[in-house]
Design a protein around this motif. Sequence first.
Motif, mmCIF file in Angstrom:
data_model
loop_
_atom_site.group_PDB
_atom_site.id
_atom_site.type_symbol
_atom_site.label_atom_id
_atom_site.label_comp_id
_atom_site.label_asym_id
_atom_site.label_seq_id
_atom_site.Cartn_x
_atom_site.Cartn_y
_atom_site.Cartn_z
ATOM 1 N N LEU A 184 0.824 -1.203 0.000
ATOM 2 C CA LEU A 184 0.000 0.000 0.000
ATOM 3 C C LEU A 184 0.863 1.260 0.000
ATOM 4 O O LEU A 184 0.564 2.214 -0.738
ATOM 5 C CB LEU A 184 -0.924 -0.001 1.227
ATOM 6 C CG LEU A 184 -1.792 1.237 1.427
ATOM 7 C CD1 LEU A 184 -2.797 1.376 0.298
ATOM 8 C CD2 LEU A 184 -2.512 1.174 2.775
ATOM 9 N N VAL A 185 1.921 1.291 0.784
ATOM 10 C CA VAL A 185 2.738 2.509 0.856
ATOM 11 C C VAL A 185 3.694 2.602 -0.327
ATOM 12 O O VAL A 185 4.096 3.705 -0.721
ATOM 13 C CB VAL A 185 3.508 2.596 2.187
ATOM 14 C CG1 VAL A 185 2.543 2.705 3.335
ATOM 15 C CG2 VAL A 185 4.451 1.432 2.384
ATOM 16 N N ARG A 186 4.048 1.479 -0.912
ATOM 17 C CA ARG A 186 4.931 1.507 -2.085
ATOM 18 C C ARG A 186 4.146 1.851 -3.355
ATOM 19 O O ARG A 186 4.670 2.498 -4.253
ATOM 20 C CB ARG A 186 5.619 0.155 -2.243
ATOM 21 C CG ARG A 186 6.679 -0.128 -1.182
ATOM 22 C CD ARG A 186 7.088 -1.587 -1.177
ATOM 23 N NE ARG A 186 8.165 -1.854 -0.247
ATOM 24 C CZ ARG A 186 8.452 -3.073 0.246
ATOM 25 N NH1 ARG A 186 7.714 -4.119 -0.132
ATOM 26 N NH2 ARG A 186 9.445 -3.223 1.095
ATOM 27 N N GLN A 187 2.910 1.402 -3.393
ATOM 28 C CA GLN A 187 2.043 1.661 -4.545
ATOM 29 C C GLN A 187 0.677 2.125 -4.028
ATOM 30 O O GLN A 187 -0.198 1.298 -3.758
ATOM 31 C CB GLN A 187 1.887 0.395 -5.399
ATOM 32 C CG GLN A 187 3.213 -0.126 -5.955
ATOM 33 C CD GLN A 187 3.040 -1.447 -6.685
ATOM 34 O OE1 GLN A 187 2.249 -2.293 -6.300
ATOM 35 N NE2 GLN A 187 3.804 -1.611 -7.759
ATOM 36 N N PRO A 188 0.481 3.419 -3.886
ATOM 37 C CA PRO A 188 -0.746 3.951 -3.273
ATOM 38 C C PRO A 188 -2.038 3.532 -3.956
ATOM 39 O O PRO A 188 -3.101 3.607 -3.339
ATOM 40 C CB PRO A 188 -0.539 5.463 -3.360
ATOM 41 C CG PRO A 188 0.950 5.644 -3.416
ATOM 42 C CD PRO A 188 1.462 4.473 -4.195
ATOM 43 N N ASP A 189 -1.971 3.100 -5.206
ATOM 44 C CA ASP A 189 -3.195 2.673 -5.888
ATOM 45 C C ASP A 189 -3.542 1.213 -5.592
ATOM 46 O O ASP A 189 -4.498 0.661 -6.154
ATOM 47 C CB ASP A 189 -3.080 2.894 -7.395
ATOM 48 C CG ASP A 189 -1.912 2.126 -8.025
ATOM 49 O OD1 ASP A 189 -1.072 1.600 -7.267
ATOM 50 O OD2 ASP A 189 -1.851 2.065 -9.267
ATOM 51 N N THR A 190 -2.791 0.568 -4.694
ATOM 52 C CA THR A 190 -3.086 -0.801 -4.291
ATOM 53 C C THR A 190 -4.485 -0.872 -3.688
ATOM 54 O O THR A 190 -4.891 0.006 -2.930
ATOM 55 C CB THR A 190 -2.055 -1.285 -3.250
ATOM 56 O OG1 THR A 190 -0.750 -1.284 -3.851
ATOM 57 C CG2 THR A 190 -2.382 -2.686 -2.756
ATOM 58 N N GLU A 191 -5.227 -1.909 -4.035
ATOM 59 C CA GLU A 191 -6.576 -2.073 -3.503
ATOM 60 C C GLU A 191 -6.520 -2.219 -1.977
ATOM 61 O O GLU A 191 -5.734 -3.001 -1.453
ATOM 62 C CB GLU A 191 -7.230 -3.299 -4.136
ATOM 63 C CG GLU A 191 -8.690 -3.486 -3.734
ATOM 64 C CD GLU A 191 -9.341 -4.653 -4.455
ATOM 65 O OE1 GLU A 191 -10.373 -5.139 -3.946
ATOM 66 O OE2 GLU A 191 -8.827 -5.062 -5.512
ATOM 67 N N TRP A 192 -7.359 -1.465 -1.294
ATOM 68 C CA TRP A 192 -7.335 -1.467 0.177
ATOM 69 C C TRP A 192 -8.726 -1.160 0.700
ATOM 70 O O TRP A 192 -9.394 -0.242 0.222
ATOM 71 C CB TRP A 192 -6.345 -0.422 0.698
ATOM 72 C CG TRP A 192 -6.172 -0.453 2.187
ATOM 73 C CD1 TRP A 192 -6.812 0.321 3.122
ATOM 74 C CD2 TRP A 192 -5.304 -1.314 2.921
ATOM 75 N NE1 TRP A 192 -6.395 -0.013 4.378
ATOM 76 C CE2 TRP A 192 -5.463 -1.009 4.300
ATOM 77 C CE3 TRP A 192 -4.399 -2.312 2.562
ATOM 78 C CZ2 TRP A 192 -4.751 -1.677 5.295
ATOM 79 C CZ3 TRP A 192 -3.693 -2.975 3.557
ATOM 80 C CH2 TRP A 192 -3.865 -2.655 4.898
ATOM 81 N N GLU A 193 -9.168 -1.915 1.701
ATOM 82 C CA GLU A 193 -10.463 -1.677 2.328
ATOM 83 C C GLU A 193 -10.259 -0.795 3.553
ATOM 84 O O GLU A 193 -9.543 -1.166 4.492
ATOM 85 C CB GLU A 193 -11.106 -3.005 2.735
ATOM 86 C CG GLU A 193 -12.535 -2.856 3.235
ATOM 87 C CD GLU A 193 -13.179 -4.205 3.536
ATOM 88 O OE1 GLU A 193 -14.430 -4.268 3.557
ATOM 89 O OE2 GLU A 193 -12.434 -5.191 3.755
ATOM 90 N N ASP A 194 -10.868 0.382 3.553
ATOM 91 C CA ASP A 194 -10.733 1.311 4.671
ATOM 92 C C ASP A 194 -11.651 0.867 5.798
ATOM 93 O O ASP A 194 -12.800 1.308 5.918
ATOM 94 C CB ASP A 194 -11.081 2.732 4.215
ATOM 95 C CG ASP A 194 -10.014 3.305 3.293
ATOM 96 O OD1 ASP A 194 -8.857 3.376 3.727
ATOM 97 O OD2 ASP A 194 -10.349 3.658 2.146
ATOM 98 N N LEU A 195 -11.118 0.009 6.677
ATOM 99 C CA LEU A 195 -11.952 -0.645 7.679
ATOM 100 C C LEU A 195 -11.136 -0.951 8.921
ATOM 101 O O LEU A 195 -10.000 -1.424 8.842
ATOM 102 C CB LEU A 195 -12.521 -1.955 7.105
ATOM 103 C CG LEU A 195 -13.394 -2.808 8.022
ATOM 104 C CD1 LEU A 195 -14.701 -2.087 8.355
ATOM 105 C CD2 LEU A 195 -13.665 -4.168 7.372
ATOM 106 N N ALA A 196 -11.707 -0.660 10.097
ATOM 107 C CA ALA A 196 -11.086 -1.020 11.366
ATOM 108 C C ALA A 196 -12.176 -1.180 12.416
ATOM 109 O O ALA A 196 -13.223 -0.523 12.359
ATOM 110 C CB ALA A 196 -10.073 0.040 11.804
ATOM 111 N N PHE A 197 -11.914 -2.057 13.397
ATOM 112 C CA PHE A 197 -12.815 -2.274 14.514
ATOM 113 C C PHE A 197 -12.071 -2.018 15.823
ATOM 114 O O PHE A 197 -10.852 -2.125 15.891
ATOM 115 C CB PHE A 197 -13.338 -3.718 14.538
ATOM 116 C CG PHE A 197 -14.208 -4.093 13.374
ATOM 117 C CD1 PHE A 197 -15.584 -3.915 13.430
ATOM 118 C CD2 PHE A 197 -13.652 -4.633 12.223
ATOM 119 C CE1 PHE A 197 -16.388 -4.270 12.363
ATOM 120 C CE2 PHE A 197 -14.446 -4.988 11.146
ATOM 121 C CZ PHE A 197 -15.825 -4.802 11.214
ATOM 122 N N SER A 198 -12.832 -1.703 16.862
ATOM 123 C CA SER A 198 -12.277 -1.618 18.203
ATOM 124 C C SER A 198 -13.357 -2.052 19.186
ATOM 125 O O SER A 198 -14.554 -1.908 18.905
ATOM 126 C CB SER A 198 -11.813 -0.190 18.504
ATOM 127 O OG SER A 198 -11.064 -0.132 19.701
#
Length: 479
Positions: A357-371
């Motif tokens: 993700l940090v090397r290639q910002p267009d990498t597919e990523w789900e913006d998701l977190a739980f607590s």
Amino acid sequence: MGTDTERPNLLYIHSDQHNPAVIGCYGDPLVQTPNLDSLAAKGVLFTNVYCPSPVCVPSRMSMLAGRYPSEIEVWTNNHILDSGVPTFAHAMGAADYHPVLIGRMHGLGPDQLHGYAERLVGDHGGNYPGSGEAPKNMRASLQQSGSGQSSYQVHDEDVTASTVNYLDRLGVQKRAGLSAEPFCLSVGFMLPHSPYVARREDYELYRDVMTLPKHHEPYSDALHPYFKWWREWGNLIDVPEAEILSARTAYWALVTRMDIMIGEILKALRKNDLAENTLIIYSSDHGDQMGEHGLWMKRTFYEGSVKVPAILSWPRALPEGVQCDRVLSSLDLNATMLEALGAPPLPNARGRNVLDLVRQPDTEWEDLAFSEYCTYEDCLHRMIRRDEWKLNYYHGQEPQLFNLAEDPDELSDRAQDASCREIREQLTAEVLEGWDPEAVADKMEQKRADLEIIRAWAEHTKPKDQFRWERRPEMDYLD
């Protein structure tokens, strides 16, 4: 993984109760954090990382195991992580590293290693359950704040000295050509955790310039029922400005002192020619609300409590001076360290590797977190952050819903907004998927009975603590 000389080193620095808003590179114009700022300038700064629980032990044990609290049954500061649960330290050892811990882990029970092969400085508290729940009078920490000394800082000074010594010994070996083995080092600080007491030289840096919280929320019947109860429970109904300013001044001072100690470690890393192929990660277990919303310390899902700093630096392997605003969990840092070191992934872990993700910002990523935050006081809470939305679920009470793109300070609860009904229903379904609050409550009651036996056993048999750092009363004082 290549040859031993190609394998990277790891320096993982983990603090306690550090709100990322109080770091220069995160935008604070007041705090002095030149070493963390420099680390961010040479690496990647993450702005939306959420801890798995906004309280110490559950967050730390989840981070070790790569799983959420409900999956490891560690919900409170009295719960014990099962030694049969593998941690990232176990995985690093499986990859032929020698994982070393210096300082805080805050794990309870007889296992004070949880996969580490060596531990040089321990925790200040005992190994067995005692008084690990929330204090009923959090106000005392504000009333007793100011200039002086906290034993937590003394602990961290020992941790810093031990870490510098460890790196110096590695440097001696390297210069003598005796060892080419990569190191795997975790450093656990207690700062800037309360008590809000800092040494005079640091306290004076901020005494005359400290500001009040941006959004102090007066106590009233209009508060969400949980926060109304919480402020009554913690004696936070009406806190004078003098106490607020004193505690905030000390908190900023403790952050600066911790930054100085981190600087000493980074200097030793460079001095011993060990920085070239070392992944450095800085993060914390949870934040501190610092008076925002009329709240202090942690144990809520407001951003100041549940968000943590995360800075990664790795020469030539990661870009420099990059900011990543994608939504992450602290568990993703666990998976990232294992990937970077060529270690096996933890079975059943929830973390995701962020290197691509940090090397290639267009990498597919789900913006998701739980607590999660669950206690014996009928607090069965879970948070979901998806994209710009955050829903805080309170079992038996109304939820909170915030659009953080439009409302980053969480001042406008949209849970009752008819136009948000669809997103509220969607996030409620997601936050409850695979998480049954009634089952959690039942399991916690079972664990409470079990822990009472262990607590009483420890009280009467007085088993020897392992890796205990000696905390003495004279270490804590106010000027």
